[in-house]
Design a protein around this motif. Structure first.
Motif, mmCIF file in Angstrom:
data_model
loop_
_atom_site.group_PDB
_atom_site.id
_atom_site.type_symbol
_atom_site.label_atom_id
_atom_site.label_comp_id
_atom_site.label_asym_id
_atom_site.label_seq_id
_atom_site.Cartn_x
_atom_site.Cartn_y
_atom_site.Cartn_z
ATOM 1 N N GLU A 192 52.920 10.896 23.507
ATOM 2 C CA GLU A 192 54.237 11.457 23.805
ATOM 3 C C GLU A 192 54.264 12.222 25.125
ATOM 4 O OE1 GLU A 192 55.714 12.047 19.273
ATOM 5 O OE2 GLU A 192 55.692 13.828 20.559
ATOM 6 N N HIS A 193 53.160 12.977 25.382
ATOM 7 C CA HIS A 193 53.218 13.919 26.510
ATOM 8 C C HIS A 193 52.492 13.474 27.774
ATOM 9 C CE1 HIS A 193 55.179 17.104 24.197
ATOM 10 N NE2 HIS A 193 54.506 16.604 23.178
ATOM 11 N N VAL A 194 51.419 12.716 27.635
ATOM 12 C CA VAL A 194 50.646 12.412 28.846
ATOM 13 C C VAL A 194 50.330 10.926 29.001
ATOM 14 C CG1 VAL A 194 49.637 14.690 29.247
ATOM 15 C CG2 VAL A 194 48.529 13.157 27.636
ATOM 16 N N SER A 195 51.178 10.078 28.436
ATOM 17 C CA SER A 195 50.857 8.648 28.480
ATOM 18 C C SER A 195 50.795 8.124 29.920
ATOM 19 C CB SER A 195 51.848 7.838 27.645
ATOM 20 O OG SER A 195 53.124 8.019 28.179
ATOM 21 N N GLU A 196 51.498 8.784 30.840
ATOM 22 C CA GLU A 196 51.474 8.283 32.227
ATOM 23 C C GLU A 196 50.065 8.307 32.820
ATOM 24 O OE1 GLU A 196 53.172 11.867 34.878
ATOM 25 O OE2 GLU A 196 52.101 10.300 35.977
ATOM 26 N N PHE A 197 49.193 9.164 32.251
ATOM 27 C CA PHE A 197 47.836 9.245 32.804
ATOM 28 C C PHE A 197 46.901 8.181 32.224
ATOM 29 C CE2 PHE A 197 49.533 13.583 33.197
ATOM 30 C CZ PHE A 197 49.393 13.751 34.565
ATOM 31 N N LEU A 198 47.304 7.608 31.102
ATOM 32 C CA LEU A 198 46.428 6.605 30.473
ATOM 33 C C LEU A 198 46.358 5.357 31.352
ATOM 34 C CD1 LEU A 198 47.596 6.991 26.764
ATOM 35 C CD2 LEU A 198 45.324 7.537 27.671
ATOM 36 N N PRO A 199 45.191 4.684 31.377
ATOM 37 C CA PRO A 199 45.079 3.521 32.262
ATOM 38 C C PRO A 199 46.085 2.434 31.900
ATOM 39 C CG PRO A 199 42.983 3.999 31.165
ATOM 40 C CD PRO A 199 43.964 4.980 30.652
ATOM 41 N N HIS A 200 46.449 1.706 32.910
ATOM 42 C CA HIS A 200 47.352 0.577 32.790
ATOM 43 C C HIS A 200 46.882 -0.382 31.704
ATOM 44 C CE1 HIS A 200 50.730 -0.306 35.163
ATOM 45 N NE2 HIS A 200 50.479 -1.599 35.148
ATOM 46 N N ASN A 201 47.772 -0.824 30.858
ATOM 47 C CA ASN A 201 47.429 -1.810 29.827
ATOM 48 C C ASN A 201 46.309 -1.373 28.884
ATOM 49 O OD1 ASN A 201 49.341 -3.594 30.734
ATOM 50 N ND2 ASN A 201 47.933 -4.588 32.191
ATOM 51 N N TYR A 202 46.211 -0.086 28.684
ATOM 52 C CA TYR A 202 45.149 0.401 27.798
ATOM 53 C C TYR A 202 45.265 -0.177 26.388
ATOM 54 C CZ TYR A 202 48.346 3.559 25.366
ATOM 55 O OH TYR A 202 49.349 4.039 24.592
ATOM 56 N N GLU A 203 46.498 -0.530 26.013
ATOM 57 C CA GLU A 203 46.741 -1.055 24.654
ATOM 58 C C GLU A 203 45.878 -2.277 24.355
ATOM 59 O OE1 GLU A 203 49.130 -0.597 26.900
ATOM 60 O OE2 GLU A 203 50.788 0.580 26.061
ATOM 61 N N PHE A 255 49.685 22.405 32.023
ATOM 62 C CA PHE A 255 49.415 21.052 31.550
ATOM 63 C C PHE A 255 49.321 21.075 30.028
ATOM 64 C CE2 PHE A 255 45.875 18.017 30.459
ATOM 65 C CZ PHE A 255 46.638 16.865 30.605
ATOM 66 N N LEU A 256 50.073 20.266 29.360
ATOM 67 C CA LEU A 256 50.137 20.179 27.898
ATOM 68 C C LEU A 256 50.835 21.368 27.239
ATOM 69 C CD1 LEU A 256 46.683 18.633 26.894
ATOM 70 C CD2 LEU A 256 48.878 17.489 27.032
ATOM 71 N N GLY A 257 51.388 22.259 28.039
ATOM 72 C CA GLY A 257 52.288 23.283 27.505
ATOM 73 C C GLY A 257 51.683 24.389 26.663
ATOM 74 N N GLY A 258 50.444 24.762 26.937
ATOM 75 C CA GLY A 258 49.860 25.868 26.182
ATOM 76 C C GLY A 258 48.973 26.735 27.050
ATOM 77 N N LYS A 259 48.827 28.003 26.667
ATOM 78 C CA LYS A 259 47.859 28.866 27.360
ATOM 79 C C LYS A 259 47.110 29.707 26.325
ATOM 80 C CE LYS A 259 51.009 32.692 28.134
ATOM 81 N NZ LYS A 259 51.947 33.343 28.993
ATOM 82 N N ARG A 273 48.554 22.312 18.426
ATOM 83 C CA ARG A 273 48.273 20.959 17.921
ATOM 84 C C ARG A 273 47.945 20.008 19.084
ATOM 85 N NH1 ARG A 273 46.234 17.981 13.901
ATOM 86 N NH2 ARG A 273 46.481 15.878 14.668
ATOM 87 N N LEU A 274 48.718 20.136 20.162
ATOM 88 C CA LEU A 274 48.497 19.266 21.311
ATOM 89 C C LEU A 274 47.139 19.567 21.967
ATOM 90 C CD1 LEU A 274 49.867 16.964 22.697
ATOM 91 C CD2 LEU A 274 51.083 18.586 24.172
ATOM 92 N N ALA A 275 46.806 20.850 22.059
ATOM 93 C CA ALA A 275 45.498 21.233 22.616
ATOM 94 C C ALA A 275 44.394 20.636 21.740
ATOM 95 C CB ALA A 275 45.377 22.748 22.681
ATOM 96 N N HIS A 276 44.603 20.671 20.437
ATOM 97 C CA HIS A 276 43.635 20.102 19.482
ATOM 98 C C HIS A 276 43.496 18.586 19.684
ATOM 99 C CE1 HIS A 276 41.586 19.320 15.678
ATOM 100 N NE2 HIS A 276 42.569 18.522 15.310
ATOM 101 N N GLU A 277 44.618 17.904 19.770
ATOM 102 C CA GLU A 277 44.566 16.433 19.910
ATOM 103 C C GLU A 277 43.923 16.020 21.223
ATOM 104 O OE1 GLU A 277 48.437 14.705 19.434
ATOM 105 O OE2 GLU A 277 48.498 15.129 17.290
ATOM 106 N N TRP A 278 44.112 16.843 22.230
ATOM 107 C CA TRP A 278 43.592 16.500 23.558
ATOM 108 C C TRP A 278 42.101 16.816 23.676
ATOM 109 C CZ3 TRP A 278 42.883 20.367 27.781
ATOM 110 C CH2 TRP A 278 42.428 19.763 28.966
ATOM 111 N N GLY A 313 50.573 12.992 19.978
ATOM 112 C CA GLY A 313 50.939 13.956 21.021
ATOM 113 C C GLY A 313 50.513 13.500 22.408
ATOM 114 N N ILE A 314 49.376 12.866 22.489
ATOM 115 C CA ILE A 314 48.871 12.372 23.784
ATOM 116 C C ILE A 314 49.817 11.290 24.301
ATOM 117 C CG2 ILE A 314 46.946 11.074 24.863
ATOM 118 C CD1 ILE A 314 46.320 14.051 24.206
#
Ligand code: LGS
Length: 446
Positions: free
Chosen positions: A267-278, A308-312, A241-246, A264-265
């Motif tokens: 929850e798992h990788v928000s640190e990579f999103l740009p500052h103040n993206y909201e 990265f993102l917990g899947g292979k 699901r996470l691979a799909h969302e990404w 999922g994005i």
């Protein structure tokens, strides 16, 4: 065997992209693109191949449109090279670049072929890369100004517009894996490229509405791989699901239709999103007229906490194309059905589907049975999607012509028309002849 009959008025087409077919990248005042630079940098492409000549479509466009006519195509998807129009990305206009696309569009209309124009298929003006390219927030303005100018120059004749081709690939293959231009390896840059592409897209859609183009429609084309869980366990289901969302349509359609990145994005990788993206989400939520789906392959996903993102990916023994990609037609159905269920777009177009095989010319013919089989299997799934409520209005085969397959250079052939790169001679492959019958009958036997 039964007859697979498509709805009346189904839009049958084929697709290409500027840097992959045109050649002549710097003639008539055009500026350099990031793909020109990338392919001219040693070590980046197979055999050092570049788009310098490609299919010489810049000079042979009339012959190619005659071929499209012979095939009976109802529509043709091509892209405009931004640096042909704005050699430095913004500011100075290159009228000769506009002339080329004017000639192309007029010739298409004369042949009764509906143009679908992609505004951006990865050949960013190199001058803009020097300013940070897709990682610079200002690109949303540079891109919108360019797009708006295209609406003004071609909107009287071109009614179907695609803002971006596969922004996921641009962001991650170009900025994280380093396999495409601009060749970066920085995950933060990738996510800022995602976000700025969304901003550029939505500003452009807004401008498009303001231009009020008669009968004009605008959408975005997204890449998709069917990610399915390897086992029925919660871990594998979550990883798939996470691979799909990404990597599929949700990364872009969730912000466009629902005003936020997928769960999922966040929850798992928000640190990579740009500052103040909201702060940009409200603006990004801008209505589009259709979604363009590209589909080629599937991927079985198993949980893997180290990645990265917990899947292979795990091997499942399906047949593969020349690219080493699984042939998984069922996944095509899942993606089409999924996009309708999750976002309910007004219209869907398959803007790319196709396969590379090891084609051989025998007595001026190319017997590419495997490609015919691939197309049959996928069109069967497309029809199944329509029968199950997907608002699919058209299908574009990738590709009209064999062409420059990015990092793979000329080593992989996706065309329904063969190109002899030494002589530039075109030969309609058996798959092209078969496709032409499908278009003529609006159906096929399978
Ligand atoms: O030529 C490109 C085609 C070929 O295959 C085109 O320019 C792109 O828009 C598009 O990305 N194209 C493409 N994509 C297939 C990606 C499938 C990846 C499957 C990986 C499975 C392990």
């Amino acid at each position: 065997m039964s007859e697979k009959v498509f709805p009346k008025d189904f839009m049958w087409g084929a697709a290409t992209a500027s840097y992959q077919i045109e050649g002549s990248p710097l003639v008539d005042g055009a500026g350099s693109s990031i793909w020109h630079r990338f392919s001219h940098t040693p070590g980046n492409t197979y055999n050092g191949d570049t788009g310098d000549v490609a299919d010489d479509h810049y000079n042979k466009y009339k012959e190619d449109i005659a071929l499209m006519k012979e095939l009976g195509l109802k529509a043709y998807r091509f892209s405009i090279s931004w640096p042909r129009i704005f050699p430095y990305g913004k500011g100075k206009i290159n009228e000769k670049g506009v002339d080329f696309y004017n000639r192309l569009v007029d010739e298409l209309l004369k042949a009764n072929i509906t143009p679908f124009v992609t505004l951006y298929h990865w050949d960013l003006p190199a001058a803009l890369q020097d300013l940070g390219g897709w990682t610079n927030r200002d690109i949303a303005y540079w891109y919108t100004d360019y797009a708006d100018y295209m609406f003004q120059r071609f909107g009287d004749r071109v009614k179907n517009w695609i803002t971006l081709n596969e922004p996921w690939v641009m962001a991650f293959v170009g900025h994280f894996m380093g396999e495409h231009a601009p060749g970066m390896k920085d995950l933060y840059a990738s996510f800022s490229a995602v976000h700025n592409q969304l901003r550029a897209h939505s500003k452009t859609v807004k401008t498009f509405r303001e231009e009020n183009i008669k009968e004009g429609k605008i959408g975005i084309t997204l890449s998709n791989t069917s990610h399915d869980p390897a086992a029925d366990s919660q871990e594998d289901i979550d990883a798939a699901r996470l691979a799909h969302e990404w990597s599929n349509y949700p990364l872009f359609l969730n912000p466009i239709y629902k005003g936020d990145y997928p769960k999922g994005i966040k929850e798992h990788v928000s640190e990579f999103l740009p500052h103040n993206y909201e702060n940009d989400l409200e603006e990004i939520k801008e209505k589009i007229d259709f979604v363009g789906i590209n589909y080629y392959s599937g991927d079985l996903v198993k949980t893997d906490t180290k990645s990265f993102l917990g899947g292979k990916t795990v091997e499942r023994g399906l047949p593969k194309t020349e690219m080493g990609w699984e042939i998984y037609p069922e996944g095509f159905y899942k993606i089409l059905k999924g996009v309708q269920e999750e976002y309910n777009p007004k219209e869907v177009y398959v803007t790319e589907n196709g396969a590379a095989f090891d084609d051989k010319v025998v007595n001026q013919e190319v017997h590419d049975e495997k490609r015919i089989e691939y197309l049959k299997q996928h069109l069967e799934q497309a029809l199944r999607a329509i029968q199950n409520g997907v608002t699919l209005k058209g299908y574009f085969a990738w590709s009209l012509l064999d062409n420059f397959e990015w990092a793979w250079g000329y080593s992989k052939r996706f065309g329904i028309v063969y190109v002899d790169y030494k002589t530039q001679k075109r030969i309609i492959k058996d798959s092209g002849k078969w496709y032409s019958q499908v278009i003529k009958n609006n159906s096929f036997e399978f």
